[in-house]
Design a protein around this motif. Structure first.
Motif, mmCIF file in Angstrom:
data_model
loop_
_atom_site.group_PDB
_atom_site.id
_atom_site.type_symbol
_atom_site.label_atom_id
_atom_site.label_comp_id
_atom_site.label_asym_id
_atom_site.label_seq_id
_atom_site.Cartn_x
_atom_site.Cartn_y
_atom_site.Cartn_z
ATOM 1 N N LYS A 1 0.844 -1.192 0.000
ATOM 2 C CA LYS A 1 0.000 0.000 0.000
ATOM 3 C C LYS A 1 0.881 1.244 0.000
ATOM 4 O O LYS A 1 2.067 1.165 0.313
ATOM 5 N N SER B 1 -4.506 3.558 4.975
ATOM 6 C CA SER B 1 -5.482 2.476 4.941
ATOM 7 C C SER B 1 -5.025 1.332 4.040
ATOM 8 O O SER B 1 -4.576 1.543 2.915
ATOM 9 N N PHE C 1 -6.931 -0.551 2.610
ATOM 10 C CA PHE C 1 -7.935 -0.679 1.551
ATOM 11 C C PHE C 1 -7.713 0.321 0.415
ATOM 12 O O PHE C 1 -8.147 0.094 -0.705
ATOM 13 N N PHE C 2 -7.036 1.430 0.697
ATOM 14 C CA PHE C 2 -6.868 2.484 -0.297
ATOM 15 C C PHE C 2 -5.916 2.036 -1.400
ATOM 16 O O PHE C 2 -4.740 1.778 -1.163
ATOM 17 N N ALA D 1 -9.982 -5.547 -0.295
ATOM 18 C CA ALA D 1 -11.424 -5.819 -0.173
ATOM 19 C C ALA D 1 -11.847 -6.935 -1.119
ATOM 20 O O ALA D 1 -12.579 -7.855 -0.729
ATOM 21 N N ARG E 1 -7.289 3.888 10.245
ATOM 22 C CA ARG E 1 -7.853 4.145 8.911
ATOM 23 C C ARG E 1 -8.282 2.856 8.210
ATOM 24 O O ARG E 1 -9.278 2.823 7.501
ATOM 25 N N THR E 2 -7.535 1.790 8.424
ATOM 26 C CA THR E 2 -7.927 0.496 7.854
ATOM 27 C C THR E 2 -9.242 0.028 8.461
ATOM 28 O O THR E 2 -10.130 -0.440 7.740
ATOM 29 N N SER F 1 -11.637 1.890 9.796
ATOM 30 C CA SER F 1 -12.719 2.753 9.294
ATOM 31 C C SER F 1 -13.122 2.367 7.881
ATOM 32 O O SER F 1 -14.305 2.287 7.553
ATOM 33 N N ASP F 2 -12.132 2.117 7.030
ATOM 34 C CA ASP F 2 -12.434 1.732 5.657
ATOM 35 C C ASP F 2 -13.047 0.340 5.579
ATOM 36 O O ASP F 2 -13.891 0.073 4.716
ATOM 37 N N ALA G 1 -16.604 0.818 6.110
ATOM 38 C CA ALA G 1 -17.221 1.360 4.893
ATOM 39 C C ALA G 1 -17.410 0.275 3.832
ATOM 40 O O ALA G 1 -18.326 0.356 3.015
ATOM 41 N N GLU G 2 -16.566 -0.750 3.879
ATOM 42 C CA GLU G 2 -16.650 -1.871 2.932
ATOM 43 C C GLU G 2 -17.566 -2.992 3.448
ATOM 44 O O GLU G 2 -17.666 -4.047 2.833
#
Length: 185
Positions: A94, A98, A100-101, A106, A130-131, A133-134, A137-138
């Protein structure tokens, strides 16, 4: 497989920080214990690492402002901790806090059937926060591995994880509790 354990940034460069260096041994020991428990239960294991390009194309705004890069691809800084037992983990790279960003995390979790994920690694107030939180969101259910999360600022880490626990219903659990929580998927 309906659950996974995601380790974040257990790399040499992060442990150059004196506060993280002090907790390296117990943190790695607990991360290895968590990974062994996940393997025993048949849960997927991921290690998401941060790697940047020297040409500044992947740098964050603060890195650009400070003109200081970090964890360059192929360097010792970017290498996973040598004593870490995650050789069989699915590894992703990464460029932001995050996991996920800009990654396929995901998608990989969904393909593997994961509905619940446990998050461990460093740093609690930044990349872990942040991971988590994301992940919310996922639409992944998340719990945090209390004994396998480190930070150079333990107070801010506690505050961040407490907020996620309360606001997003993401529990902070010890390894044994975490394995039972993951098995509920």
């Amino acid at each position: 497989m309906t659950a996974a354990v995601v380790f974040i940034d257990l790399q040499s460069g992060y442990f150059e920080d004196p506060d993280l260096a002090r907790i390296r041994e117990p943190l790695v020991e607990e991360a290895n214990r968590l990974a062994a428990a996940a393997r025993e239960r048949g849960f997927a294991i991921y290690h998401v690492i941060t790697e940047h390009a020297r040409d500044k194309s992947t740098w964050t705004l603060s890195m650009l402002d400070d003109d200081q890069g970090f964890n360059f691809v192929g360097t010792e800084q970017a290498a996973p901790l040598g004593e870490l037992d995650l050789d069989d983990a699915n590894q992703l790279s990464k460029i932001r806090d995050s996991a996920f960003f800009g990654t396929s995390l995901a998608q990989r979790l969904r393909i593997g059937g994961a509905e619940r994920i446990a998050i461990a690694g460093v740093s609690g107030q930044n990349c872990i926060n942040r991971t988590g939180s994301d992940a919310f969101a996922e639409n992944f259910r998340v719990a945090y591995a209390r004994d396998a999360i480190g930070s150079e600022n333990p107070e801010r880490c506690r505050e961040a994880l407490d907020m996620l626990s309360k606001e997003l219903r993401q529990p902070i659990l010890g390894t044994d509790e975490l394995m039972d929580w993951l098995a509920q998927a």
